[in-house]
Scaffold this active site. Structure first.
Site, PDB file in Angstrom:
ATOM      1  N   ASP A  90      40.976  35.681  39.641  1.00 56.55           N
ATOM      2  CA  ASP A  90      40.435  37.024  39.434  1.00 56.55           C
ATOM      3  C   ASP A  90      40.770  37.933  40.619  1.00 56.55           C
ATOM      4  O   ASP A  90      41.038  37.465  41.728  1.00 56.55           O
ATOM      5  CB  ASP A  90      38.911  36.980  39.291  1.00 56.55           C
ATOM      6  CG  ASP A  90      38.472  36.422  37.952  1.00 56.55           C
ATOM      7  OD1 ASP A  90      39.347  35.996  37.178  1.00 56.55           O
ATOM      8  OD2 ASP A  90      37.252  36.396  37.698  1.00 56.55           O
ATOM      9  N   ASP A  91      40.696  39.243  40.332  1.00 60.43           N
ATOM     10  CA  ASP A  91      40.646  40.312  41.342  1.00 60.43           C
ATOM     11  C   ASP A  91      41.983  40.686  41.951  1.00 60.43           C
ATOM     12  O   ASP A  91      42.034  41.515  42.857  1.00 60.43           O
ATOM     13  CB  ASP A  91      39.667  39.972  42.475  1.00 60.43           C
ATOM     14  CG  ASP A  91      38.244  39.835  41.986  1.00 60.43           C
ATOM     15  OD1 ASP A  91      37.999  40.136  40.806  1.00 60.43           O
ATOM     16  OD2 ASP A  91      37.384  39.403  42.775  1.00 60.43           O
ATOM     17  N   HIS A 141      40.998  42.345  33.510  1.00 52.64           N
ATOM     18  CA  HIS A 141      39.819  42.244  34.369  1.00 52.64           C
ATOM     19  C   HIS A 141      39.283  43.637  34.710  1.00 52.64           C
ATOM     20  O   HIS A 141      38.701  43.845  35.775  1.00 52.64           O
ATOM     21  CB  HIS A 141      40.173  41.475  35.645  1.00 52.64           C
ATOM     22  CG  HIS A 141      38.991  40.904  36.376  1.00 52.64           C
ATOM     23  ND1 HIS A 141      37.994  40.196  35.746  1.00 52.64           N
ATOM     24  CD2 HIS A 141      38.643  40.932  37.699  1.00 52.64           C
ATOM     25  CE1 HIS A 141      37.093  39.812  36.634  1.00 52.64           C
ATOM     26  NE2 HIS A 141      37.454  40.258  37.829  1.00 52.64           N
ATOM     27  N   HIS A 145      37.484  47.107  38.285  1.00 58.90           N
ATOM     28  CA  HIS A 145      36.521  46.053  38.610  1.00 58.90           C
ATOM     29  C   HIS A 145      35.086  46.538  38.420  1.00 58.90           C
ATOM     30  O   HIS A 145      34.177  46.269  39.223  1.00 58.90           O
ATOM     31  CB  HIS A 145      36.717  45.536  40.038  1.00 58.90           C
ATOM     32  CG  HIS A 145      36.135  44.165  40.258  1.00 58.90           C
ATOM     33  ND1 HIS A 145      34.875  43.965  40.752  1.00 58.90           N
ATOM     34  CD2 HIS A 145      36.656  42.930  40.054  1.00 58.90           C
ATOM     35  CE1 HIS A 145      34.636  42.667  40.860  1.00 58.90           C
ATOM     36  NE2 HIS A 145      35.704  42.016  40.437  1.00 58.90           N
ATOM     37  N   HIS A 242      40.046  33.070  43.185  1.00 58.99           N
ATOM     38  CA  HIS A 242      40.337  34.486  43.434  1.00 58.99           C
ATOM     39  C   HIS A 242      41.625  34.623  44.229  1.00 58.99           C
ATOM     40  O   HIS A 242      41.819  33.914  45.222  1.00 58.99           O
ATOM     41  CB  HIS A 242      39.185  35.153  44.202  1.00 58.99           C
ATOM     42  CG  HIS A 242      37.888  35.167  43.452  1.00 58.99           C
ATOM     43  ND1 HIS A 242      37.027  34.090  43.437  1.00 58.99           N
ATOM     44  CD2 HIS A 242      37.316  36.117  42.665  1.00 58.99           C
ATOM     45  CE1 HIS A 242      35.966  34.379  42.690  1.00 58.99           C
ATOM     46  NE2 HIS A 242      36.121  35.603  42.205  1.00 58.99           N
TER      47      HIS A 242
END
Length: 720
Positions: A90-91, A141, A145, A242
């Site tokens: 993620d991210d 995603h 965010h 991440h």
């Protein structure tokens, strides 16, 4: 004041206001986009579950598999088969950590799913392309965010579809997998997140949750991350790591160690889509790719616009600060020079001027007048009351209100009235010049009154044979009310501080029509007063400078004039002034390449006018838009503090200017309010003038309304 000859009314220029509005809207949109993308949300702790109730979350979701399919209104969940691990990140993308993670995946010959944040993908598109080229999978995603669980429906749509457009625009593929930020395991899903998952399902998305959270965002150490990822049995898992949002060196090391361990334990590591047997990415349609590319480039353009505005704001702030330092410094120097000259017993002259006898020769005062019956009596009586010998020539320029009759009826000694057909102010002044009996000539508007000592003080600099013209100190007579106070501040601060700077720098661009003194021979040498521009005073002053004459400022030669009493009248006056000044600047642009006094005017005076009175006002609307942007998307306290600093600089400069002119500081309470009405009016005037000039439209003369507020000042009168 006389007016120019009557001309056909030109077609009104209106298109530029549409253009200005369009530009401001475009800038506003760019700022809004940039503020939303970069400041309204941000990549942070991705493992904090949303708070709230789970009363509407189906049991199939709370206790089902990590891949949730709610399309068509039916809820189905699925988990990877035994001994299969879906590896997800993620991210990202992150310019430092994502490439290292991709290298580790390539080293171990495995693939993973990257749930990318749209704003980061726009910044690092090459990394996103590498993810796809390496055979890895991409999921949504959100764009910034954002927490979908607490976002309204419009923002949920924007965040999900915006990220999808970014992916399509960069990779040419469309993703079908979604992971909401701040989500974790199934039992952590709350009502808000579930509502967002259902809305996304209606758009065709499958939601991928997690079963094993590495908690690498806490940086607990490589061993702990490896332990958190380790399966406790053969059951298939969705692993969460991440690749963005902070320092991920532990994540990279833990990934390498974990993949070695998984291989040794016989686990298959793959993407989320392959783990559950679905095709998670498809080729985007031509329309989707085009829309996505436009979306990406639109956001990039907004970033470039904001970057450009930021640099321009910095430059304008530096220029404004430098201007404040310069005008105060030069004003102080001008004041010291005047004091030393006065102490020498020879009146206020510049210290570079040798000590010379006081000028006592008579002076011709020319008063051009067109329909000035409201104030002409006060003007003429004040000049007659001068303590210096004067010859007064009132040139009636075709008045229809009995101006000439009124002056003649006064029967004042030394006053001559000349009647002529209306030809404009320049022709009236030239007619007076032809009849002047004396070498020194003072020109004064018919809406202006002098103090008894004004003429004597005004002509003293002519003791220096290099001086061809002298500007006096114009004061606002009708300064009551907030509009009068604003103009009073502008005259004292904007005009007179600048004139002190121009005097010391030897580049005076304007001797105002309200009060100016000239050598008659110098005027004849440059061809008299020209009617080429609507700012005949500026045009004449520049012509004298280009002819080699010095033009100076005499601050104790005061003239009191009527200022516009309405915003409409103020607009007309300043529109004419600004347009005429632009005309004069263009006419005398050749001074930039000349030497001597002409070069000083060109490179110093015209440069100052161009930057401070043209370019900065043109940029001012963007400054206001940016201030609103800062209050919404940046730190409002910091923006407020910057505004207060800017205001403090203005107050200090105004206070010093008022002290120099021996003015009461009371009107300065209106200065903060000036930033919200008066300032906008002034920069709109500049915009209108510039566009009118560029369009080649000839502006007709705007005559200001007279109010009859002028009074003859008593001999003892000082500053109001």
């Amino acid at each position: 004041m006389s007016r120019g000859p009557q001309r056909a009314r030109p077609a009104r220029v209106r298109a530029h206001w549409v253009v200005l509005l369009a530009v401001l809207i475009a800038v506003g949109v760019a700022l809004t986009v940039q503020g939303y993308i970069h400041h309204l949300a941000g990549i942070g702790d991705d493992s904090v579950p949303a708070e709230g109730s789970a009363g509407t979350v189906p049991d199939a979701v709370s206790h089902g598999g990590p891949v949730v399919d709610a399309r068509g209104g039916t809820v189905r969940t699925v988990a990877p088969p035994d001994r299969t691990l879906a590896l997800t990140f993620d991210d990202g993308p992150d310019p430092e950590w994502t490439p290292q993670i991709l290298d580790v995946l390539e080293k171990h010959h495995v693939h993973a799913t990257f749930f990318v944040v749209g704003s980061a993908a726009i910044d690092y598109p090459e990394i996103v392309k590498r993810i796809v080229a390496d055979g890895d999978e991409i999921g949504v995603h959100t764009l910034t965010h954002a927490d979908l669980g607490s976002a309204p429906a419009w923002r949920q749509q924007l965040e999900v579809q915006g990220d999808q457009q970014v992916i399509a625009g960069i990779t040419g593929h469309a993703a079908t997998l979604l992971r909401p930020p701040y989500s974790s395991e199934n039992d952590a899903v709350r009502d808000g997140t579930w509502a967002a998952m259902r809305a996304a399902a209606n758009q065709g998305y499958l939601t991928v949750l997690t079963t094993k959270d590495s908690e690498d965002w806490q940086r607990p150490g490589v061993a702990t991350i490896v332990k958190n990822l380790s399966p406790t049995g053969p059951r298939g898992q969705v692993l969460l790591m991440h690749d963005g949002g902070g320092d991920r060196d532990q994540s990279v090391a833990a990934l390498d160690a974990s993949l070695t361990a998984f291989a040794n334990q016989g686990f298959k590591v793959t993407t989320a889509g392959e783990a559950v047997g679905i095709t998670s990415m498809r080729d985007a349609t031509a329309a989707e790719q085009l829309s996505g590319a436009a979306f990406v480039w639109g956001i990039r353009l907004s970033d470039w616009v904001v970057t450009g505005i930021s640099w321009a704001l910095l430059a304008s702030g530096v220029v404004t600060f430098i201007r404040a330092v310069l005008v105060i410094g030069f004003a102080a120097r001008h004041r010291r020079a005047a004091r030393r000259a006065q102490a020498a017993g020879r009146g206020r002259r510049r210290i570079t001027t040798p000590i010379r006898p006081e000028i006592t020769e008579p002076v011709t005062v020319i008063v051009p007048a067109y329909n000035e019956s409201a104030g002409i009596e006060a003007a003429v009586r004040s000049i007659v009351a001068s303590n210096h010998p004067v010859e007064i020539i009132v040139v009636d320029d075709g008045s229809t209100d009995g101006t000439a009759d009124l002056v003649e009826a006064l029967g004042l000694p030394g006053v001559r009235v000349v009647r002529k057909h209306n030809g404009g102010k320049p022709s009236a002044l030239n007619a007076g010049l032809e009849l002047a009996s004396h070498e020194l000539v003072v020109m004064v508007d018919g809406d202006t009154v002098f103090e008894p000592d004004t003429v004597r003080a005004l002509i003293q600099p002519f003791a220096d044979p290099r001086v061809g013209a002298v500007s006096g100190n114009t004061k606002v007579a009708n300064r009551g009310g907030i509009l009068g106070a604003w103009q009073h501040i502008e005259y004292v601060v904007g005009f007179n501080l600048d004139r002190r700077l121009f005097d010391v720098a030897e580049c005076m661009p304007t001797v105002p029509g309200a009060i100016g003194a000239f050598r008659r021979d110098a005027l004849f040498w440059v061809g008299g007063v020209s009617d080429d521009t609507l700012a005949e005073d500026t045009d004449l002053t520049m012509a004298l400078c280009r002819d080699g004459w010095r033009v100076v400022y005499q601050d104790d030669a005061r003239a009191w004039t009527e200022a516009p009493a309405t915003l409409g009248a103020l607009w007309k006056q300043r529109y004419r002034w600004c347009y005429g000044t632009l005309q004069a600047m263009w006419k005398h642009r050749g001074a930039v390449f000349q030497g001597g006094q002409a070069g000083k005017l060109g490179r110093r005076g015209l440069g100052y006018l161009l930057v401070l009175q043209v370019l900065l006002p043109l940029f001012a609307p963007v400054v206001d838009i940016f201030a609103i942007y800062g209050l919404i998307f940046l730190d409002p306290v910091r923006i407020g503090a910057l505004w207060l600093v800017f205001l403090a600089v203005q107050l200090l400069m105004a206070g010093y200017a008022f002290r120099l002119d021996k003015e009461s500081l009371r009107p300065l309470w209106t200065l903060p309010l000036q930033q919200f009405v008066y300032r906008q009016l002034m920069y709109l005037v500049v915009i209108q003038s510039v566009v009118t000039a560029l369009a080649g439209v000839h502006l007709r003369w705007h005559r200001m309304e007279r109010y009859g507020s002028l009074r003859v000042p008593p001999a003892a009168q000082g500053q109001a």
